[in-house]
Write a protein that holds these residues in place. Structure first.
Motif, short mmCIF file in Angstrom:
data_model
loop_
_atom_site.label_atom_id
_atom_site.label_comp_id
_atom_site.label_asym_id
_atom_site.label_seq_id
_atom_site.Cartn_x
_atom_site.Cartn_y
_atom_site.Cartn_z
N ILE A 1 5.79 5.22 -14.65
CA ILE A 1 4.79 4.15 -14.36
C ILE A 1 3.38 5.02 -14.22
CG2 ILE A 1 4.08 2.71 -12.37
CD1 ILE A 1 6.77 2.03 -13.85
N ALA A 2 3.39 6.34 -14.01
CA ALA A 2 2.06 6.90 -14.14
C ALA A 2 0.99 6.61 -15.15
CB ALA A 2 2.60 8.51 -14.18
N PRO A 3 1.39 6.25 -16.53
CA PRO A 3 0.57 6.05 -17.50
C PRO A 3 -0.42 4.75 -17.03
CG PRO A 3 2.45 6.54 -18.68
CD PRO A 3 2.75 6.55 -17.16
N SER B 1 0.80 -1.13 0.03
CA SER B 1 -0.01 -0.03 0.00
C SER B 1 0.94 1.22 -0.07
CB SER B 1 -0.91 -0.06 1.41
OG SER B 1 -0.18 -0.03 2.19
N ASP B 2 2.19 1.05 0.39
CA ASP B 2 3.06 2.32 0.61
C ASP B 2 3.79 2.32 -0.85
OD1 ASP B 2 2.12 2.61 3.05
OD2 ASP B 2 3.76 2.30 4.07
N THR B 3 4.32 1.00 -1.44
CA THR B 3 5.44 1.00 -2.39
C THR B 3 4.57 1.48 -3.65
OG1 THR B 3 6.39 -0.84 -1.18
CG2 THR B 3 7.29 -0.25 -3.55
N MET B 4 3.24 0.85 -4.10
CA MET B 4 2.71 1.04 -5.23
C MET B 4 2.68 2.76 -5.56
SD MET B 4 0.36 -1.96 -6.04
CE MET B 4 0.11 -1.76 -7.69
N PRO B 5 2.07 3.50 -4.64
CA PRO B 5 1.83 4.80 -4.74
C PRO B 5 3.08 5.65 -5.00
CG PRO B 5 0.26 3.92 -2.80
CD PRO B 5 1.25 2.87 -3.33
#
Length: 513
Positions: free
Chosen positions: A487-489, A475-479
């Protein structure tokens, strides 16, 4: 809600929100009605960043948001969702800084440096045995003898550097006996090449600018100049090589061999090596000749447990904070979190210091366990962000693919599945997928960083493969990864102010920020 435009303000229809936030609204009195608004301050900044003097034609009678008009008139209404500033609140960076400097801390009684790992206290709890051992090895230098070389082992935050610093300070205080002893401290995390190391040692003894060794000499010439400068100084030189394992990993053990046998070439000086390593198997990678010279004395520093960390934090808190500002459970929680991470005292001190700073920002009178939870989440988030920023592009894509797969399955994934997920994700991002062997190397790199854990599993006739598990909160690493432009797209949208939780925290007690 969209802020009202300047046209609305000029027509008296509502407040305006400029670069500096919601400032004021112009209220025009009805015909025959006297204005009851207070005059504008002389240093009121305009929307374009300039300051307007009183009497300027563009300055009209205004009232700060939230300040009621005299005579019982209604207060100016701020825009929805924006709290009104308090009367006299600063409106610029300079104003905020001035208000902070003028306000005396209600939590700290002394410098915050006390809560940093660079601070060396008079007492190091639970390291009395190691202090005695280091002192016994180095004490012969006070009598004019040459001590044995010494290696200190232990994980990060176990007090190795602090113990060495305290012993060396105590030796230096005996000025009459220590006048012939010189100390050279080198952090091999920063100085990790043979040339820079020998240059640093030599320049420590340079008495003038002409004696200093410049960049560009041959390594043999630097060695000759270093021996000359050390002999000119004479006496015993205690060379502390902090993180010595990083020097060997970067440049090999050749420079250690040079230093370990330099006493056979020196005439008036003698060199003692004191190495500090976080790698317990550091000497296994050394040449046998170097190992035999360095392994004269070894001292192991075990990790701190939770109770020992509590004693360390209580000593520092008593010195740093005012009486009665630390709530019960704060020290215990900081110690418990650090004990889960290999007993790292640096981590415990950072948690306590950041908890106090969080309490100050909240204008709190006391430090509570909730502030510790916020501080822990902030530290974890910062570490993950820093680590993710430094990863190569394909390594970021690989990590994100692993996180997605583990989030869906709630357990480990095999390397073949990881490669398929990486390849699909890379193609979606317009990247040319790397070969499976390169991805296997990236998996090993992520494991060495502590982000994942790969274990070998047997599949019978299918051979052996690796099962990959995530070692950080998803939950912390993915954001954190989704904030990266690469990775934003393909990332998911996240709202601000989301909760940052871990398995160790009670969701009912966690704060959002």
């Amino acid at each position: 809600m969209r802020p009202l435009s300047t046209e609305n303000v000029e027509s008296g229809r509502g407040p305006t929100k400029g670069r500096y936030g919601i400032r004021s609204c112009e209220l025009r009195p009805r015909p025959g009605q006297a204005s009851t608004l207070s005059p504008v301050p002389e240093d009121l900044p305009s929307d374009d960043g300039t300051r307007l003097a009183a009497g300027h034609p563009s300055v009209t009678a205004t009232s700060p948001v939230g300040e009621r008009a005299t005579g019982g008139g209604p207060a100016a209404t701020p825009a929805l969702g924006t709290p009104p500033p308090t009367s006299g609140a600063p409106t610029s960076a300079a104003g905020f800084l001035d208000s902070i400097l003028e306000t005396k801390s209600e939590l700290f009684r002394a410098s915050r440096e006390i809560l940093r790992d660079s601070y060396i206290p008079n007492r190091l709890p639970h390291r009395e045995q190691q202090i005695r051992q280091v002192a016994e090895v180095l004490a012969p230098a006070l009598r004019g003898d040459v001590p044995s070389n010494l290696l200190l082992y232990g994980k990060i935050g176990t007090g190795k550097t602090a113990v060495v610093s305290q012993v060396l300070q105590d030796i230096q205080r005996r000025t009459e006996l220590a006048s012939h002893i010189a100390f050279v401290y080198v952090n091999c995390g920063n100085i990790d090449t043979p040339y820079s190391l020998l240059q640093t040692i030599a320049n420590t003894f340079a008495k003038s600018e002409s004696d200093r060794i410049p960049t560009g000499w041959s390594l043999d010439r630097v060695q000759v100049a270093m021996r000359r400068l050390m002999d000119a100084n004479g006496g015993t030189v205690i060379l502390v090589l902090d993180e010595i394992d990083r020097l060997v990993a970067r440049s090999g053990d050749g420079v250690l061999y040079t230093l370990s046998q330099i006493n056979t070439e020196l005439e008036l000086a003698r060199l003692v090596l004191l190495g500090i390593s976080n790698d317990l198997k550091f000497t296994n990678h050394l040449d046998a000749r170097v190992r035999s010279r360095l392994n004269e004395e070894k001292i192991l520093f075990p990790p701190y447990d939770a109770l020992q960390l509590q004693d360390i934090l209580r000593d520092r808190a008593k010195e740093a904070f005012r009486d009665g500002v630390v709530d019960p459970g704060v020290v215990e929680r900081c110690a418990a979190y650090a004990a889960l991470e290999n007993g790292d005292a640096r981590r415990a001190l950072a948690l306590l210091r950041l908890s106090a700073e969080m309490a100050e920002r909240d204008r709190a009178k006391r430090i509570t366990p909730d502030h510790v939870v916020k501080a822990k989440n902030r530290l974890e988030q910062d570490i993950i962000l820093d680590c993710c920023r430094t990863l190569p592009p394909h390594c970021k894509v690989l990590l994100y693919a692993i996180l997605q797969a583990c989030e869906r399955r709630r357990n480990g994934v095999l390397t073949g599945e990881v490669y398929d997920a990486y390849r699909r994700l890379a193609e979606r991002l317009g990247l040319q997928p790397l070969h499976a062997r390169s991805i296997s190397n990236y998996v090993s790199e992520l494991e060495s960083l502590g982000l994942i854990r790969a274990t070998i599993v047997s599949r019978g006739r299918g051979g052996r493969t690796r099962e990959i598990l995530v070692d950080v909160p998803i939950s912390d690493t993915m954001p954190a990864l989704e904030e990266d432009p690469l990775i934003a797209p393909v990332g998911r949208p996240h709202s601000r102010g989301q909760l940052l939780l871990t398995n160790f925290d009670n969701p009912a007690r966690s704060g959002s920020f």
